[in-house]
Each structure stands twice: as C-alpha cells, then as structure tokens.
Enzyme design. Sequence first.
Site, PDB file in Angstrom:
ATOM      1  N   GLU A 138       0.809  -1.219   0.000  1.00  0.00           N
ATOM      2  CA  GLU A 138       0.000   0.000   0.000  1.00  0.00           C
ATOM      3  C   GLU A 138       0.848   1.277   0.000  1.00  0.00           C
ATOM      4  O   GLU A 138       0.875   2.027   0.985  1.00  0.00           O
ATOM      5  CB  GLU A 138      -0.976  -0.019   1.175  1.00  0.00           C
ATOM      6  CG  GLU A 138      -1.967  -1.172   1.075  1.00  0.00           C
ATOM      7  CD  GLU A 138      -3.036  -1.165   2.165  1.00  0.00           C
ATOM      8  OE1 GLU A 138      -2.919  -0.391   3.135  1.00  0.00           O
ATOM      9  OE2 GLU A 138      -3.999  -1.946   2.036  1.00  0.00           O
ATOM     10  N   GLU A 192      -4.823  -8.548  -0.842  1.00  0.00           N
ATOM     11  CA  GLU A 192      -5.330  -8.328   0.524  1.00  0.00           C
ATOM     12  C   GLU A 192      -6.722  -7.731   0.510  1.00  0.00           C
ATOM     13  O   GLU A 192      -6.982  -6.760  -0.205  1.00  0.00           O
ATOM     14  CB  GLU A 192      -4.412  -7.392   1.309  1.00  0.00           C
ATOM     15  CG  GLU A 192      -4.896  -7.150   2.749  1.00  0.00           C
ATOM     16  CD  GLU A 192      -4.119  -6.046   3.451  1.00  0.00           C
ATOM     17  OE1 GLU A 192      -2.873  -6.096   3.435  1.00  0.00           O
ATOM     18  OE2 GLU A 192      -4.749  -5.123   4.000  1.00  0.00           O
TER      19      GLU A 192
END
Length: 646
Positions: free
Chosen positions: A163, A251
């Site tokens: 991320e 994820e």
Amino acid sequence: MKNITFSKRNITQVLAMLTCSLFFSAVQAQIVNIDVNNEYQNISGFGGINVPGWIDDLTDEQTDTAFGNGPGQIGMSILRVRVPYDSAEFNREVPTAVRAKSHGAIVFASPWTPPASMKTNNNIVGGRLSTSQYGAYADHLLDFANYMSSNGASLYAISIQNEPDIAVDYESCDWSSSEMINFLSNYGSSFGSLKVIAAESFNFNQSITDPILNSASAEPHVDIVGGHIYGNGLRDYPLARSKGKELWMTEHYTESSNSANAWPLALDVGKELHDSMVSNFSAYIWWYIRRSYGLITEDGQVSKRGYLMAQYSKFIRPGYTRIGATVNPSSNVYVTAYKNGSDIVVVVVNTNSASHNLTLNLESGSVDGYTQYTTSGNKNVNDDGTVYTSNNSVNVTIDGQSVTTFVSTGGSSSSSSSSSSSSSSSSSSSSSSSSSSSSGGDCAEQCQWYQDDPRPLCEGQDSGWGWENGQSCIGRTTCESQSGDGGVINLCNGSSSSSSSSSSSSSSSSSSSSSSSSSSSSSSSSSSSSSSSSSGGGAQQCNWYGSLHPLCNNQDSGWGWENEQSCVGATTCESQSGDGGIVGGSSSSSSSSSSSSSSSSSSSSSGGADVCNWYGTEYPMCQQTQSGWGWENNQSCISPATCSSQ
C-alpha cells in the site's frame, strides 16, 4: 373512447398466455452454458496472511487446517507473509511458511516499510525510501528471500511495497510511480527468478501501475500486478493482462465488526470471490487467516467465511483455468466455471433467500455427472451427492443463501487446454490429458519421477507430494519441474508414451503393469527394508517404498510435519503394499532400486563418498545440484546447502 369489455374467459386466457411467456423466459434465463473452449485466466490459488510479528503465530494444527485439503480443511494454496524491517525478526516467518509449503502452498512476501535508516524521515511510519538507499533496500529484500530459502521456506514472489499510496499511522512507506520505475529499472534484475509484485495499491489504483507497465525499463521486471480492493478497487485490468501479467488480489477482508460466523453476512465472501474471478484475478488473498472475523476463528475452528473460501480453494486448484459460463443466469445468482484437462468445476453463488433451479449445460467435451458440495446457513462444504448428466446437461437445485460447487466426474474435454494469458503462472497443468494414441484400451497419466517407476499424479493438488486413494502421489507441476527426462507420461495397458510435458522418458515405465503404480516404486525394495542398521538401536522409521522417513509421534495416519521434517503415520506406513513398513534402528537408507547398490552408496565406508545425515538418515551429497534435493548417479541426493540448513 370505445368501451372494451373482457369476459372472464378472455381474462383467463390472457393470464395463461402471460404465465406461459414468463415461465419459458425464466427457463431460458436459468440455463448455464459452460464453454470449455472459451478460456480466461489461469488460477494460481487462494490464500491468506500470517503476521507473527503482530499477532500470535498460527499453530501447526491451524496451519494444517488452513492449507491442508482433507475433510474440515480449507485447502488454501498461497501464504502471504510480512518482510520484517528488522532482520533479527526474519526467523518469525519461517515455521508456518515451512509447514504451509509441506501442503504444497507457495509463499510470497510483502514489506510494510524499509528499515528506518533507509528512509527520508528515519522512521518506520510514513516517509519515503531515500534514493541513495535503493540498492541497500534491494539487498534487504533479497536477504529476507535468501533467509527463507535457506530455512526451507523459499519464496515464490516478493512485493516492493505494501500500500504505497495511503497515509497511515503504522509501518508504511510512500512511493510514487516514478520512484517505483526508478527502483525497478535499476535493481529489478537483481531478483532473478524470484517473481516481483507491484504495486499493491490499497484500492488497486491503476494510475499507480499504468506508468510502470508502460515503462520499457521497469515493466520487464514486474511479474505480477497485485493490489488490494478496499475502496471499490475490484475491477479488471486489461492493460496488465495485455502485458502478460497475472492479476493478484493480495489483501482484503469484507468487514471486521462481526463474527466470521454471522449468517448471511458471511456470504459476502462468496460473492467477492466470484467478482474477483470474473475480474480476471488469478489469486485471491484474504487478510488475517485466524481472527474473529477471519477464515479460522481464535479457537482454531473453520468459520463460515473459511468454508465459503473452501468452496473455491478446495476444488479450484493451482493450474486450473477459468472458462466461459453464463455469469448471471438469474437475479442474485452468479456462476463461474473452471477446467483442468477434462476436469470441470462450476461454482454457483445464490444470495436469494429461496432455493433456485438451474440447468448446467456443457457445450463441448463431456462429463458423466457432478458431485455437489454446499455451504449455507446449516451446511459446511457438505457433500450433497452426485447428479448425472444426460447429453451433457443436468438440472440442479441451489440452496438459498449458499455457495455450491459442482465437481465433474468422468468424461473428457475436447478443448486444446491452452492457458489464456498469464505468463507468470506457477503451473501449467492445463496442458494435460489428451490420452495417448496407442493401441487402444485405458490410458492413465502418471509421473515418471527421475528413474523410479511411474507414480500416480495427484488429483486434489497440483504441486508437491500428496496422499490419495491409499497411496502417495505427485502434483503435476512438481512432476514437470524436475530436470532430466522425467515428466508426465501416458500409461496404456502396461506401455507408456510420453505426453506433452515429458521429453523422452522411456526406460523405466515400460514394465509397469498397472496404473496404481506407487506399490511398484521400488522394484526390489526388500533389500532396503533391512535398513542396514550399522549401529543398531535408534528410533523406528518407515521404509516408504524404499526410502526411510521418520514415524510421526502425534498422528497415526497420513503424512505429517514434526520436528521440522515430514513424517509418516504408523498406520499409513504399514498399509503400503510390497515390502515396506516400520523398521527399527537409525538406518543408512539404502537406495530404492536394487541396481543402485553398486552406485555411490550412502554409506561413508564405500569409497569415502560425501553423505548428509538427514535427521538421522544418511543420503548421498549432490555433486551438481546446488540447493534442494536432486537426482544423481541413479539415486536421490541432497545439496550441501539444504543439508546444512536442517
């Protein structure tokens, strides 16, 4: 206006016509056409993450539940781990990874932050990687990969950053597209055969990865385009696929405020899995495997969300290919289909509260029927029996608020089985099962494992070794990955013919008299069962078709993992045919073939050959193979690096 008068008879006729029209429309809408020749993405697998640096590590039993594929197990095939910023913490990631790999899983790693000393803010939260530290950071990632490999937990892939496009108050690092392009262009080649994942955006923001994919210097160093689907990030990515990249959803979790067993809330997982598949993702990775809202709850039990995952992961194994199917045959009913050779799997998600009737229609190839497995409010991957086809079509009933998986039985596929697009797949098993055009009769694919007699191919797993139908088996990908002339072969009435994946394995398979195989894997293993116990005493072991393995202490049947090594249950050991069984003493593991006694013996007394003491059993040391196990001088051997890593 002229008055129009309807009689009771007129009204009845009109209503009847409308009813018939609606009925036939509904029947047409409920047909699911399955086209095996219309191929989409290859499936690399389904999985979840384990982060022992943040929460308690999975126990051995929980890891088995997650990655085993037996009754009550989820059958996942991908484990995600964290790359610690502190190398002193690398060891935390090893135990669960080793055990997951023993079930045939692959492992990939994501870093949340580089070491603070490499960042612009000297902090593990936020900041950026200093340009001057790009090389050091590449070394940091490779150090982790090498550590895992040397401890029996080699990585399949590694991500550059988790991320990179969201500001948070925990371990993190900000990256722009240009920074990733710079890093990959200069250091991407250092990762060698280790696959690289980019960019793991929190919402699969394609504006982050578009420039990378369009960079002539960076794009070649990206194997997998991964991302998370928070904030409506679930969508197809045609540019990535056009570049030959697999799409991985690395994820997500649907919500964390409720129990994973809350029903029908948990059904959101089934729908999200469906949506990910039709968006051409090759892998789907859940967040924490064990959590109150996870696939396994804190008490170690599989949750409803876990069973919904299992409706996909148990049956759609690595190497399957998604194929054409009527995606939305009726309101709130969603369908995907998959193949591996002649095997067909169809998954139906029904979010309606009422049951629903469908017709499964296979447009090419043939199947005898489908075994039906269901997870609903009161079922957990229940076997609901087998339905049989007529002209490749069958009517089925789908429970309300359920996910149902149909697994084909019998039949054949007429498709070419070519993989659709992804060049970075971990397997290529879809190239399978056209039978040999020999003299007729039954043909069965088996694995020519180096110079051993042919062994069965696993049906329930694509990689590693397994145990099915009372005998050991080999996953197709593992069989095809060996060096030399071994590979997948067709055995037809006792004779073999090499299939597409095997180059010319002709020698040892011709005398096999049946397709059950593993009972003959050591043609004269009786010579090895005596175990040449040079010193006597020692723990009992299992002579497994000519190779010695430790007996399990904590389980009586099947294969297990204890004391950092594979073991065999006593009942399973004794159940094998032939001369194998439980033997006493710490033997020196003579080779499995009678003729191998003249070649480099594992006994250190014959010519001083180097040997490896592998948990109490001696094996020859490889002279050519640098890592793992090999095959030299007509016998198994262990590389020095692997021997020293135990």
